[in-house]
Design an enzyme around this catalytic site. Structure first.
Site, mmCIF file in Angstrom:
data_model
loop_
_atom_site.group_PDB
_atom_site.id
_atom_site.type_symbol
_atom_site.label_atom_id
_atom_site.label_comp_id
_atom_site.label_asym_id
_atom_site.label_seq_id
_atom_site.Cartn_x
_atom_site.Cartn_y
_atom_site.Cartn_z
ATOM 1 N N ASP A 35 -6.803 -5.812 5.797
ATOM 2 C CA ASP A 35 -6.152 -6.985 5.193
ATOM 3 C C ASP A 35 -6.340 -8.220 6.066
ATOM 4 O OD1 ASP A 35 -4.563 -5.964 7.239
ATOM 5 O OD2 ASP A 35 -2.702 -6.693 6.348
ATOM 6 N N ASN B 276 0.830 -1.210 0.000
ATOM 7 C CA ASN B 276 0.000 0.000 0.000
ATOM 8 C C ASN B 276 0.864 1.260 0.000
ATOM 9 O OD1 ASN B 276 -2.741 -0.134 -0.302
ATOM 10 N ND2 ASN B 276 -3.230 -0.152 1.858
ATOM 11 N N ASP C 238 -5.550 -3.020 -3.334
ATOM 12 C CA ASP C 238 -6.827 -3.640 -3.699
ATOM 13 C C ASP C 238 -6.612 -4.877 -4.564
ATOM 14 O OD1 ASP C 238 -8.150 -1.687 -2.310
ATOM 15 O OD2 ASP C 238 -8.740 -0.521 -4.079
#
Length: 287
Positions: free
Chosen positions: A196, A161, A170
């Site tokens: 997550d 990320n 994503d």
């Protein structure tokens, strides 16, 4: 044939009975001085009409009754057309209502599906799986049935990320959803818990079955690689296992125990599973 025409025809036919009846009356009441020839009958009728002008009124019966019958027929046609229109309207509204009910049912099904599904991974969402855990826990306490819970956290998700953006994150989550769906039975409940983190509920599984399922997932993730820019990343996860009623009879404790076991696996280096109350395997490849 319309009702107006049918009523008019019947009225005229019925009206002719009156003049025909008057012929018989004239014949029976006449002095029979006239012959029965057509001319004699005409003279007899002329004499009868001269003596009784009411016969002229009787002669108009076909016209009068035909007109009245026509009015009745017109009214009947209007009533029939009205009823037919109402019937068509009712059928149309019934079809529309039936279709509206079907659409509403489909919409409700879609809403229920959306409310129970994670939009990114297509897995169950947190609320839905929590309902299943609560339901199965009650079932377990009543019938002494087993339940295993896997609490899963992706390894290196923050790195993906932070370095490659949320779109890459994503992509990683979506891929995790695919691996989870392919790694468990149709009777298991697989959900995205949040961020997550994922949860898998294994009904009727003991510690051996739960450990085998966790090891299978670890192996499946090892076979998956994702490319982010120039970096190729192998997927992995840390998995915590807790059992009901083996570890606890309380749902909240079940979640906490599985969460703690997952963090124990992550502290040991990740890419492994750990049971509540036990140490994770020292070698990740042993899992």
């Amino acid at each position: 044939m319309t009702e107006a025409r049918r009523y008019t025809l019947l009225g005229v036919l019925f009206g002719f009975l009156f003049p025909i009846g008057s012929l018989f009356v004239v014949h029976w009441t006449a002095d029979h001085s006239h012959s029965l020839s057509p001319g004699g009958i005409v003279h007899a009728l002329a004499d009868a009409h001269a003596r009784n002008p009411l016969l002229y009124v009787i002669d108009t019966a076909p016209l009068f009754l035909g007109w009245l019958s026509w009015l009745a027929g017109v009214r009947q046609d209007r009533v029939r057309n009205l009823l037919s229109g109402l019937e068509r309207e009712v059928l149309s509204k019934t079809r529309s209502l039936r279709q509206a009910l079907v659409d509403a049912e489909q919409a409700n099904h879609l809403i229920a599906k959306i409310a129970a599904q994670d939009g990114l991974t297509g897995l169950m969402n947190r609320r839905r799986v929590q309902e299943e855990i609560d339901r199965w826990a009650a079932h377990s306490r009543r019938y002494d049935r087993r339940l295993a819970l896997l609490y899963i956290d992706l390894d290196h998700f923050k790195h993906v990320n932070d370095h490659f953006g949320h779109a890459a994150g994503d992509q990683l989550l979506s891929k995790m959803g695919q691996v989870l769906r392919n790694s468990f039975r149709g009777t298991d409940f697989v959900a995205r818990w949040g961020g997550d983190e994922f949860v898998v509920m294994l009904p009727e599984a003991d510690h051996t079955g739960a450990e085998m399922a966790a090891a299978k997932l670890i192996s499946a993730l090892k076979a998956e690689q994702l490319k982010f820019g120039s970096e190729v990343m192998q997927m992995s996860a840390s998995i915590g296992i807790a059992l009901l009623p083996g570890d606890t009879d309380n749902v909240d404790e079940l979640m906490r125990f599985a969460d703690r076991a997952m963090y124990a696996a992550k502290r040991a280096g990740g890419n492994r599973w750990c049971r509540h109350g036990q140490n994770p395997p020292e070698d990740a490849n042993a899992s």
